[in-house]
Design a protein around this motif. Structure first.
Motif, PDB file in Angstrom:
ATOM      1  N   GLY A 220       0.781  -1.078  -0.142  1.00 18.15           N
ATOM      2  CA  GLY A 220      -0.129   0.130  -0.096  1.00 18.15           C
ATOM      3  C   GLY A 220       0.901   1.168   0.100  1.00 18.15           C
ATOM      4  N   GLY A 221       1.876   1.308   0.702  1.00 18.26           N
ATOM      5  CA  GLY A 221       2.862   2.385   0.715  1.00 18.26           C
ATOM      6  C   GLY A 221       3.521   2.574  -0.650  1.00 18.26           C
ATOM      7  N   LEU A 222       3.956   1.557  -1.417  1.00 17.82           N
ATOM      8  CA  LEU A 222       4.512   1.579  -2.684  1.00 17.82           C
ATOM      9  C   LEU A 222       3.345   2.233  -3.469  1.00 17.82           C
ATOM     10  CD1 LEU A 222       6.343  -1.724  -2.910  1.00 17.82           C
ATOM     11  CD2 LEU A 222       7.343   0.495  -2.698  1.00 17.82           C
ATOM     12  N   GLU A 223       2.186   1.792  -3.627  1.00 20.26           N
ATOM     13  CA  GLU A 223       1.194   2.245  -4.382  1.00 20.26           C
ATOM     14  C   GLU A 223       0.928   3.862  -4.194  1.00 20.26           C
ATOM     15  OE1 GLU A 223      -1.661   1.962  -7.262  1.00 20.26           O
ATOM     16  OE2 GLU A 223      -0.234   0.522  -6.655  1.00 20.26           O
ATOM     17  N   ALA A 224       0.992   4.008  -2.840  1.00 18.66           N
ATOM     18  CA  ALA A 224       0.722   5.525  -2.739  1.00 18.66           C
ATOM     19  C   ALA A 224       2.008   6.215  -3.188  1.00 18.66           C
ATOM     20  CB  ALA A 224       0.581   5.646  -1.028  1.00 18.66           C
ATOM     21  N   ARG A 225       3.175   6.117  -3.090  1.00 20.59           N
ATOM     22  CA  ARG A 225       4.291   6.756  -3.605  1.00 20.59           C
ATOM     23  C   ARG A 225       4.399   6.583  -5.156  1.00 20.59           C
ATOM     24  NH1 ARG A 225       9.850   5.392  -0.830  1.00 20.59           N
ATOM     25  NH2 ARG A 225      10.336   7.026  -2.309  1.00 20.59           N
ATOM     26  N   PHE A 226       3.960   5.449  -5.657  1.00 21.76           N
ATOM     27  CA  PHE A 226       4.253   5.080  -7.025  1.00 21.76           C
ATOM     28  C   PHE A 226       2.826   4.470  -7.614  1.00 21.76           C
ATOM     29  CE2 PHE A 226       8.288   4.210  -4.998  1.00 21.76           C
ATOM     30  CZ  PHE A 226       8.932   5.239  -5.547  1.00 21.76           C
ATOM     31  N   PRO A 227       1.937   5.533  -7.943  1.00 15.44           N
ATOM     32  CA  PRO A 227       0.520   4.999  -8.512  1.00 15.44           C
ATOM     33  C   PRO A 227       0.848   4.012  -9.560  1.00 15.44           C
ATOM     34  CG  PRO A 227       0.613   7.362  -7.881  1.00 15.44           C
ATOM     35  CD  PRO A 227       1.914   6.880  -7.774  1.00 15.44           C
TER      36      PRO A 227
END
Length: 281
Positions: A220-227
């Motif tokens: 989820g953190g990766l998705e937030a940083r790199f949509p």
């Protein structure tokens, strides 16, 4: 006002399901499919989308929804059973007190998931055989597969995710995952749109700091940083380069050169030269 049955979200999810079925031949004419209904958002979406496909597809197949009452405290499956009846689903409700088994066998502070899932899978396998079902459809989606990939990568040293189709060890059951291309956030939105009567899970849902929850937070953190990163990761699972991995068995399957026995790897006349002491060639 009731939500439209043909919303853009529904059509998008249906397209994902159709693509997964076509890519991996998940459903064939004459299949009788047990649809595992946990009462969560994913299983409702799975049942809804498969029934929609059944009504539209030239491939003739039948569905039977199966819900397992595992004896959780405060359990009430009435809303789910009513929903199945309203949607004209052939269905069965099984009652097995796996909750008592899990609580008895698992030490306090340990995770219940592994034993609970094994017990549930065994019950579903038996039910499929009894009802003449040749396939079992589960509601695992894109995010589940990526979380499994990371769990195996970090904790077990394996490069392995969830397969869209899996044949059981005894060859008697075939598990399919038609939601494999569907994102969890879209399934959550779909559940809200359709007003599915979600049943809470008071067993695994009551535990904190599970490894899967940690991995979910990481992704989820990766998705937030790199949509879009999770869709890219899903694409990576469909775009494997065996020659760029280190599995010698995989190299052999791909017809690539594999090193000889370590004791016979180099003959005296082909041993590579030692590098200069200063490291400069």
């Amino acid at each position: 006002m009731a939500p439209s049955r043909e919303s853009k979200l529904l059509r998008r999810l249906a397209a994902h399901v159709g693509r997964a079925i076509d890519d991996f031949a998940l459903i064939e004419p004459g299949d009788r499919i047990l649809v595992a209904m946990s009462g969560g958002k994913d299983s409702y979406a799975l049942a809804h989308l498969l029934q929609r496909l059944q009504r539209r597809s030239p491939k003739w197949f039948t569905l039977v929804a199966v819900h397992l009452d595992q004896g959780h405290p405060g359990y009430d499956g009435t809303p789910l059973e009513a929903w199945l009846g309203e949607h004209a689903f052939e269905h069965r409700i099984l009652h097995r007190n796996t909750y008592a088994v899990v609580i008895d066998k698992i030490e306090a502070g340990k995770t219940y998931c592994s034993l609970c899932s094994r017990l549930r899978r065994g019950i579903l396998y038996s039910a499929a055989q009894e009802m003449g079902c040749n396939k079992i459809a589960l509601g695992h989606h894109r995010d589940d597969s990526l979380e499994t990939l990371f769990l195996n990568l970090i904790f077990t040293g394996q490069l392995k995710a969830m397969p869209p189709k899996l044949v059981s060890d005894d060859g008697k059951n075939v598990v399919i995952r038609p939601l494999m291309y569907c994102a969890e956030d879209e399934l959550r939105a779909f559940a809200e749109e359709q007003r599915f009567p979600i049943l809470p899970c008071n067993l695994c849902g009551s535990q904190d700091n599970l490894m899967r929850q940690e991995v979910k937070r990481l992704l989820g953190g990766l998705e937030a940083r790199f949509p879009g990163s999770q869709n890219i990761m899903l694409s990576a699972l469909r775009n494997v380069r065996a020659s760029h991995l280190l599995d010698t068995a995989l190299w052999k399957q791909a017809g690539l050169a594999v090193a000889r026995d370590p004791l016979e790897r180099w003959s005296p006349d082909e041993r590579p030269l030692d590098p200069p002491a200063d490291g400069v060639p």
